[in-house]
Scaffold this motif. Structure first.
Motif, mmCIF file in Angstrom:
data_model
loop_
_atom_site.group_PDB
_atom_site.id
_atom_site.type_symbol
_atom_site.label_atom_id
_atom_site.label_comp_id
_atom_site.label_asym_id
_atom_site.label_seq_id
_atom_site.Cartn_x
_atom_site.Cartn_y
_atom_site.Cartn_z
ATOM 1 N N UNK A 82 -27.620 7.788 -14.043
ATOM 2 C CA UNK A 82 -26.821 6.912 -14.880
ATOM 3 C C UNK A 82 -26.668 7.462 -16.302
ATOM 4 N N UNK A 83 -27.765 7.915 -16.903
ATOM 5 C CA UNK A 83 -27.680 8.387 -18.289
ATOM 6 C C UNK A 83 -26.896 9.690 -18.385
ATOM 7 N N UNK A 84 -26.974 10.526 -17.365
ATOM 8 C CA UNK A 84 -26.191 11.761 -17.395
ATOM 9 C C UNK A 84 -24.695 11.453 -17.358
ATOM 10 N N UNK A 85 -24.323 10.452 -16.571
ATOM 11 C CA UNK A 85 -22.913 10.046 -16.525
ATOM 12 C C UNK A 85 -22.475 9.459 -17.864
ATOM 13 N N UNK A 86 -23.304 8.576 -18.436
ATOM 14 C CA UNK A 86 -22.965 7.955 -19.710
ATOM 15 C C UNK A 86 -22.861 8.996 -20.825
ATOM 16 N N UNK A 87 -23.763 9.952 -20.825
ATOM 17 C CA UNK A 87 -23.732 10.979 -21.857
ATOM 18 C C UNK A 87 -22.479 11.839 -21.723
ATOM 19 N N UNK A 88 -22.123 12.163 -20.486
ATOM 20 C CA UNK A 88 -20.935 12.988 -20.251
ATOM 21 C C UNK A 88 -19.655 12.268 -20.671
ATOM 22 N N UNK A 89 -19.647 10.944 -20.524
ATOM 23 C CA UNK A 89 -18.445 10.159 -20.843
ATOM 24 C C UNK A 89 -18.320 9.843 -22.332
ATOM 25 N N UNK A 90 -19.417 9.938 -23.078
ATOM 26 C CA UNK A 90 -19.397 9.566 -24.500
ATOM 27 C C UNK A 90 -18.629 10.593 -25.325
ATOM 28 N N UNK A 91 -17.936 10.113 -26.344
ATOM 29 C CA UNK A 91 -17.115 10.994 -27.172
ATOM 30 C C UNK A 91 -17.916 11.679 -28.276
#
Length: 206
Positions: A82-91
């Motif tokens: 989950x955190x890897x996805x969120x980090x990748x999506x963050x600007x």
């Protein structure tokens, strides 16, 4: 007439069956932890939940300690994905930092269950050095991720200041998750997020 499977096909079939059994047992472990609590996590309970024999469960996990270690690994895997996805999506690094910290609090039904599982694991780890070391390893990986994002968000900070911010953020968000999992009315999602935003602003990381 059915064709006899070749050696390679039998190997693939056995591997697929092994993976399916492992998945079924893992789901049973999580179901018991999230629905009943860690004190109910036993070989017999997992076998009943998974619809298999206790012998099959013990073949994968020879004792309760092994089951608990697997449960901690499941929790780590869920949050890491989950955190890897969120980090990748963050600007920006600051947006990534805020997103990964928020996902660790008890803001949803799933994250509240994860908080309960995490606390149960800690309680069960008392006196078991192997489980304690597993917790330390996973918690260290979490702190390192937060530290990397703090440093990227505040490139002018020295290492002691980054470290202090990491301990402040990790301690506050994990503490909020534990409090909210037992008293969601007092520590609702809105209150938790307001706390996080205030803390990030106070630290200069908003």
């Amino acid at each position: 007439m059915l064709r006899k499977l070749g050696k390679r096909e039998r190997t693939i079939a056995r591997r697929a069956d092994h993976e399916a059994q492992q998945e079924r047992i893992s789901k049973a472990v999580w179901s018991i932890l999230a629905g009943k609590g860690i004190e109910h996590l036993t070989i017999r309970a997992v076998a009943a939940e998974a619809g298999c024999t206790t012998g099959l469960v013990m073949h994968r996990f020879p004792g309760r300690s092994a089951l608990l270690a697997h449960a901690r690994d499941l929790l780590h895997a869920r949050t890491r994905e989950r955190v890897e996805r969120l980090e990748a999506e963050a600007e920006t690094p600051k947006a990534a930092l805020r997103a990964i910290l928020a996902q660790g609090m008890a803001l949803t039904e799933d994250s509240t269950q994860e908080a309960l599982v995490w606390m149960g694991f800690l309680a069960a780890s008392v006196g078991d050095e192997d489980l304690i070391e597993l917790h330390r390893k996973n918690n260290r990986a979490w702190r390192e991720r937060v530290a990397r994002l703090v440093a990227a968000s505040a490139p002018g900070w020295d290492e002691p200041r980054v470290t202090t911010a990491v301990f402040t953020l990790v301690g506050a968000t994990e503490g909020a998750a534990q409090l909210a999992s037992f008293d969601p009315q007092a520590y609702g999602a809105e209150a938790q997020e307001a706390m996080l935003d205030s803390l990030l602003e106070a630290l200069g990381l908003a």
